[in-house]
Design an enzyme around this catalytic site. Structure first.
Site, PDB file in Angstrom:
ATOM      1  N   HIS A 137      37.372-122.043  36.492  1.00 17.06           N
ATOM      2  CA  HIS A 137      38.240-120.871  36.511  1.00 17.06           C
ATOM      3  C   HIS A 137      39.615-121.233  35.946  1.00 17.06           C
ATOM      4  O   HIS A 137      40.202-122.236  36.331  1.00 17.06           O
ATOM      5  CB  HIS A 137      38.410-120.344  37.947  1.00 17.06           C
ATOM      6  CG  HIS A 137      39.270-119.114  38.023  1.00 17.06           C
ATOM      7  ND1 HIS A 137      38.842-117.885  37.569  1.00 17.06           N
ATOM      8  CD2 HIS A 137      40.540-118.919  38.475  1.00 17.06           C
ATOM      9  CE1 HIS A 137      39.803-116.992  37.750  1.00 17.06           C
ATOM     10  NE2 HIS A 137      40.840-117.599  38.288  1.00 17.06           N
ATOM     11  N   SER A 138      40.116-120.419  35.016  1.00 16.59           N
ATOM     12  CA  SER A 138      41.443-120.587  34.428  1.00 16.59           C
ATOM     13  C   SER A 138      41.537-121.979  33.772  1.00 16.59           C
ATOM     14  O   SER A 138      40.750-122.295  32.890  1.00 16.59           O
ATOM     15  CB  SER A 138      42.510-120.361  35.504  1.00 16.59           C
ATOM     16  OG  SER A 138      43.774-120.131  34.948  1.00 16.59           O
ATOM     17  N   LEU A 139      42.483-122.817  34.185  1.00 11.58           N
ATOM     18  CA  LEU A 139      42.535-124.185  33.648  1.00 11.58           C
ATOM     19  C   LEU A 139      41.174-124.856  33.753  1.00 11.58           C
ATOM     20  O   LEU A 139      40.733-125.559  32.832  1.00 11.58           O
ATOM     21  CB  LEU A 139      43.574-125.009  34.414  1.00 11.58           C
ATOM     22  CG  LEU A 139      43.505-126.533  34.240  1.00 11.58           C
ATOM     23  CD1 LEU A 139      43.984-126.925  32.845  1.00 11.58           C
ATOM     24  CD2 LEU A 139      44.319-127.247  35.304  1.00 11.58           C
TER      25      LEU A 139
ATOM     26  N   SER B 295      35.656-118.341  33.892  1.00  7.76           N
ATOM     27  CA  SER B 295      36.263-117.101  34.393  1.00  7.76           C
ATOM     28  C   SER B 295      37.778-117.196  34.302  1.00  7.76           C
ATOM     29  O   SER B 295      38.362-118.286  34.388  1.00  7.76           O
ATOM     30  CB  SER B 295      35.836-116.818  35.843  1.00  7.76           C
ATOM     31  OG  SER B 295      36.266-117.830  36.729  1.00  7.76           O
TER      32      SER B 295
END
Length: 262
Positions: free
Chosen positions: A96-98, A125
């Protein structure tokens, strides 16, 4: 030199037992400032579908005495070296993200250097594709500026961010993670992944546009899917049941496809 077992204990956390047999292994990569425990609830949701492991980056929780990694490649190198030992079971990476970028770079390394690993798919995501430039400069801000960025994303309770002890504890890891994110450079000439990629975004996420997420399709030759779910950047927490259902569907799809190819 540390053994594979000790490295696994250092980097990976398992919160729920997975299904018996030779089912898939799902490895989760946290967001900037996040820790392995961010995936504890989702691990419970998905434990019937996969053996779920969460990566613990250095510089937080039980690894707080270690210096945070400030280069994304270093995180991916460490993760790939560890996961390269997984053979005989389908492996799915989720970030997720990073964490999406760390998972992607880990996937590249696994496909390049670990032919014995059955990489069934990559799930991402809350993240723009690797090719989208990132130059926020968050890691160069003062402490208040870094905290303000965390506050805008909405993933941490405001009262915690106002607590001086909490701020002092989390800031080194958050700043290190943002430096890793903001100094990352996508290698356009890198071969496309052979495994499929599936992306999830939140409909109200100001950090991730549909166009930016759709560019994940360019990272793979193995098929791509994009879903939009309700919520902001941390829709993975606010709408966890829908996220868990989407991930479970992709895990099943990835695993069945991988077994057909065997």
């Amino acid at each position: 030199m540390q053994s594979t077992t000790s490295q696994r204990e250092l980097w990976l956390r398992q919160y729920h037992p997975g299904p018996d047999g030779d089912g898939p292994v799902l490895v989760c990569f946290p967001h900037a400032g996040g820790a392995a425990t961010a995936f504890r609830p989702l691990s419970g949701d998905l434990s019937a579908h996969a053996e779920v492991w969460s990566l613990q980056y250095p510089g937080r929780q039980d690894r707080h005495a270690e210096a945070p990694a400030t280069r994304l490649d270093a995180l991916a190198d460490a993760a790939a070296a560890l996961l390269g030992a997984y053979t005989g079971r389908p492996l799915v990476l989720y970030g997720h993200s990073l964490g999406a970028l760390v998972a992607y770079e880990t996937a590249r390394r696994l496909e390049d250097a670990f032919p014995g690993v059955e990489l069934a798919g990559l799930l991402v995501s809350g993240a723009q594709a690797p090719s989208v430039p990132r130059s926020l400069g968050v890691h160069l801000r003062d402490d208040d500026g870094v905290i303000e960025e965390i506050r805008k994303l909405g993933g941490t309770a405001p009262e915690l961010l106002a607590d001086p002890d909490v701020r002092r504890m989390i800031l080194p890891a958050v700043r290190g993670d943002y430096e890793a994110l903001e100094t990352y450079r996508f290698r356009a000439a890198a071969p496309r992944l052979r495994c499929p990629v599936s992306a999830l975004i939140g409909s109200a996420d100001t950090q991730t546009t549909e166009g930016g997420a759709r560019l994940w399709e360019e990272t793979t030759a193995g098929g791509f899917g994009l879903r939009t779910l309700p919520g902001g950047h941390f829709f993975t927490e606010s709408h966890r049941p829908q996220v868990a259902a989407a991930l479970a569907e992709d895990i099943r799809s990835f695993t069945h496809a991988a077994r057909r190819i065997r």
